[in-house]
Design a protein around this motif. Sequence first.
Motif, mmCIF file in Angstrom:
data_model
loop_
_atom_site.group_PDB
_atom_site.id
_atom_site.type_symbol
_atom_site.label_atom_id
_atom_site.label_comp_id
_atom_site.label_asym_id
_atom_site.label_seq_id
_atom_site.Cartn_x
_atom_site.Cartn_y
_atom_site.Cartn_z
ATOM 1 N N MET A 111 0.849 -1.193 0.000
ATOM 2 C CA MET A 111 0.000 0.000 0.000
ATOM 3 C C MET A 111 0.890 1.251 0.000
ATOM 4 S SD MET A 111 -3.125 -1.188 0.075
ATOM 5 C CE MET A 111 -4.227 0.000 0.817
ATOM 6 N N THR A 112 0.440 2.260 -0.700
ATOM 7 C CA THR A 112 1.223 3.480 -0.842
ATOM 8 C C THR A 112 0.431 4.682 -0.329
ATOM 9 O OG1 THR A 112 2.360 2.613 -2.790
ATOM 10 C CG2 THR A 112 2.439 4.996 -2.461
ATOM 11 N N GLY A 113 1.079 5.513 0.462
ATOM 12 C CA GLY A 113 0.475 6.744 0.961
ATOM 13 C C GLY A 113 1.207 7.951 0.411
ATOM 14 N N ILE A 114 0.466 8.986 0.044
ATOM 15 C CA ILE A 114 1.051 10.236 -0.444
ATOM 16 C C ILE A 114 1.032 11.266 0.676
ATOM 17 C CG2 ILE A 114 0.722 12.170 -2.032
ATOM 18 C CD1 ILE A 114 -0.390 10.182 -4.061
ATOM 19 N N TRP A 115 2.185 11.814 0.954
ATOM 20 C CA TRP A 115 2.301 12.935 1.882
ATOM 21 C C TRP A 115 2.420 14.204 1.051
ATOM 22 C CZ3 TRP A 115 7.584 14.614 4.151
ATOM 23 C CH2 TRP A 115 7.433 15.782 4.903
ATOM 24 N N TRP A 116 1.355 15.016 1.066
ATOM 25 C CA TRP A 116 1.360 16.289 0.349
ATOM 26 C C TRP A 116 1.973 17.324 1.276
ATOM 27 C CZ3 TRP A 116 -3.647 19.340 -1.344
ATOM 28 C CH2 TRP A 116 -3.249 20.483 -2.044
ATOM 29 N N ILE A 117 3.158 17.776 0.940
ATOM 30 C CA ILE A 117 3.910 18.691 1.788
ATOM 31 C C ILE A 117 3.369 20.103 1.633
ATOM 32 C CG2 ILE A 117 6.190 19.688 2.214
ATOM 33 C CD1 ILE A 117 7.352 17.097 1.007
ATOM 34 N N ARG A 118 3.135 20.735 2.754
ATOM 35 C CA ARG A 118 2.801 22.156 2.774
ATOM 36 C C ARG A 118 3.938 22.875 3.498
ATOM 37 N NH1 ARG A 118 -2.709 21.208 3.197
ATOM 38 N NH2 ARG A 118 -3.643 21.356 1.131
ATOM 39 N N ASP A 119 3.582 23.658 4.491
ATOM 40 C CA ASP A 119 4.586 24.305 5.326
ATOM 41 C C ASP A 119 4.886 23.398 6.517
ATOM 42 O OD1 ASP A 119 4.759 26.555 3.680
ATOM 43 O OD2 ASP A 119 3.045 27.495 4.658
ATOM 44 N N ASP A 120 5.342 22.188 6.210
ATOM 45 C CA ASP A 120 5.674 21.212 7.260
ATOM 46 C C ASP A 120 6.887 20.400 6.817
ATOM 47 O OD1 ASP A 120 4.338 19.906 5.221
ATOM 48 O OD2 ASP A 120 3.195 18.579 6.543
ATOM 49 N N LEU A 121 7.969 21.088 6.528
ATOM 50 C CA LEU A 121 9.139 20.468 5.919
ATOM 51 C C LEU A 121 10.042 19.854 6.988
ATOM 52 C CD1 LEU A 121 8.121 22.830 3.881
ATOM 53 C CD2 LEU A 121 10.311 22.434 2.782
ATOM 54 N N ARG A 122 9.541 18.793 7.607
ATOM 55 C CA ARG A 122 10.286 18.136 8.677
ATOM 56 C C ARG A 122 9.842 16.680 8.783
ATOM 57 N NH1 ARG A 122 6.125 21.034 10.944
ATOM 58 N NH2 ARG A 122 4.723 19.843 12.305
ATOM 59 N N LEU A 123 10.680 15.869 9.428
ATOM 60 C CA LEU A 123 10.334 14.477 9.703
ATOM 61 C C LEU A 123 9.805 14.310 11.117
ATOM 62 C CD1 LEU A 123 13.290 12.515 8.035
ATOM 63 C CD2 LEU A 123 11.224 13.476 7.001
ATOM 64 N N HIS A 124 10.331 15.080 12.064
ATOM 65 C CA HIS A 124 9.902 14.962 13.460
ATOM 66 C C HIS A 124 8.560 15.660 13.677
ATOM 67 C CE1 HIS A 124 14.148 13.931 13.901
ATOM 68 N NE2 HIS A 124 13.889 13.485 15.115
ATOM 69 N N VAL A 184 -2.518 12.433 2.600
ATOM 70 C CA VAL A 184 -2.614 13.151 3.871
ATOM 71 C C VAL A 184 -1.831 14.461 3.755
ATOM 72 C CG1 VAL A 184 -2.390 13.003 6.373
ATOM 73 C CG2 VAL A 184 -2.621 10.914 5.027
ATOM 74 N N TRP A 185 -2.368 15.504 4.375
ATOM 75 C CA TRP A 185 -1.679 16.787 4.365
ATOM 76 C C TRP A 185 -1.952 17.532 5.667
ATOM 77 C CZ3 TRP A 185 -5.704 15.778 0.775
ATOM 78 C CH2 TRP A 185 -6.931 16.398 1.045
ATOM 79 N N SER A 186 -1.093 18.511 5.946
ATOM 80 C CA SER A 186 -1.281 19.374 7.111
ATOM 81 C C SER A 186 -2.313 20.449 6.781
ATOM 82 C CB SER A 186 0.038 20.040 7.516
ATOM 83 O OG SER A 186 0.946 19.080 8.005
ATOM 84 N N ARG A 187 -3.168 20.707 7.718
ATOM 85 C CA ARG A 187 -4.310 21.601 7.512
ATOM 86 C C ARG A 187 -3.858 23.042 7.255
ATOM 87 N NH1 ARG A 187 -6.988 20.124 12.027
ATOM 88 N NH2 ARG A 187 -7.826 18.328 10.900
ATOM 89 N N ARG A 188 -4.628 23.722 6.402
ATOM 90 C CA ARG A 188 -4.401 25.150 6.141
ATOM 91 C C ARG A 188 -5.601 25.948 6.628
ATOM 92 N NH1 ARG A 188 -2.028 24.961 0.000
ATOM 93 N NH2 ARG A 188 -4.058 24.053 -0.475
ATOM 94 N N TYR A 189 -5.382 27.250 6.831
ATOM 95 C CA TYR A 189 -6.371 28.048 7.547
ATOM 96 C C TYR A 189 -6.818 29.300 6.806
ATOM 97 C CZ TYR A 189 -4.539 25.014 11.161
ATOM 98 O OH TYR A 189 -4.153 23.910 11.867
#
Length: 463
Positions: free
Chosen positions: A1-14, A93-98
Amino acid sequence: MTGIWWIRDDLRLHDNAALAAAAEDGEVIAVHIDEQLAGVRGLGAATRWWLHHSLQRLAERLREHGVPLVLLSGDPEQLIGQLVEETGASTVVWSRRYHEPRRAVDARLKSALRERGVRAESVGGYLLHEPWTITTQSGRPFQVYSAFARACRQAPPPRPPAGPPARLAGPGADLRAGGRELSAWLEERTVLDALAGRGWLPTAPDWAAGLRETWSPGEDGARRRLDALEEVLADYAQRRDRPAAAGTSRLSPHLRFGEVSPHQVWQRSRELGAGEGPEAFRAELLWREFAWHRLFHLPDLATRNVRPRFDRFAWRDDPADLRAWQQGRTGIDLVDAGMRELWETGWMHNRVRLVVGSFLTKNLRLIWRHGEEWFWDTLVDADEASNPFNWQWVAGTGDDAAPYFRIFNPERQQERFDPEGSYVRRWVPELGSEQRDPPIVDLRASRREALAAYEAVTGASSD
């Protein structure tokens, strides 16, 4: 199974909930999109420079785990759908925007992906508190910082930060896309080959030498700044207003691009105690939260006065004065020092930001949007919330703003916060020589004129 991480302003692994969620399904493909959205201004030159280097470093970190970072440009609703089709991904999956219209884009995309049977999720992580969770007792958004900060402190504490995903791996070479091995298809689109094509780095002229000397974009650079926080906070309350001192954390661009999460910074400050320095520092983190809280409820914050009375204010139109301000050639020492620091390093000390903002909007009486647009292009930490929010605050046009009649006197500010002149001499080396520019405005006379212009609108209809 493959998941896509859509990067926003979250350029980190931790402490990255979006990356962790994408990794739950197995292999991960990371994608960053240079979004082309109608009516949305692109990044400024300084933030483009930063993003180029941050993406490059993130790609290198991901490559260690076999995770490709795909670089795309255009309409994200189309591009994410195509990427899902090509890769057979089961999760995005992505980090929420406001802020709009990006929130609407995310909502439409989430709905379209779910209709196709794809797990599509947005998660928090850019803020300590989601904007809709901090409200007044009547359920309305806050307009006053002190009340907002008090509510944040009374709310459940921010969650503790997490580490990197327990397992992080890229797609296997046996997977296929479009009749070809997926690994080959991805190789054509990886960031290290495509990044140069975006043209984000200056060439002729190369104005970024000072940025390169000052900053280390990326998660490693952010963690070094975070590790130095103990030394900064030891006397933060006493030194943070001194522009010549290394008295601030300089975490703002790292927070802006999500190379460190606010939860990591908050937790580290909590570990350093409840003294005057750590408390003052946490108040600054909550000020950042308040800016995003206001943008969430005021989507046109960058283009429209929050206080309608200023729609009738007698702003001046003087391109020569604006150019002198931008170039640090006003003849006012502290103002010129700050504007030159900004041009050289992509950053300006917060105390000096207040001074140059007050000088532009009050002594020169030029509309705050000129300053906001210049900072948008030249600051490495400019974001969609803090930049217009802070400009409206210093101009007096925002809610809970510094009142318009509060006019910072650059000479008094220099006496208080740069009494030995170290900061000014560094950035204005021609002080005392014939090459020094004469003042373009009389501070006392321009103050009187500004107050008179303000009084002309205060008797009009209320805000």
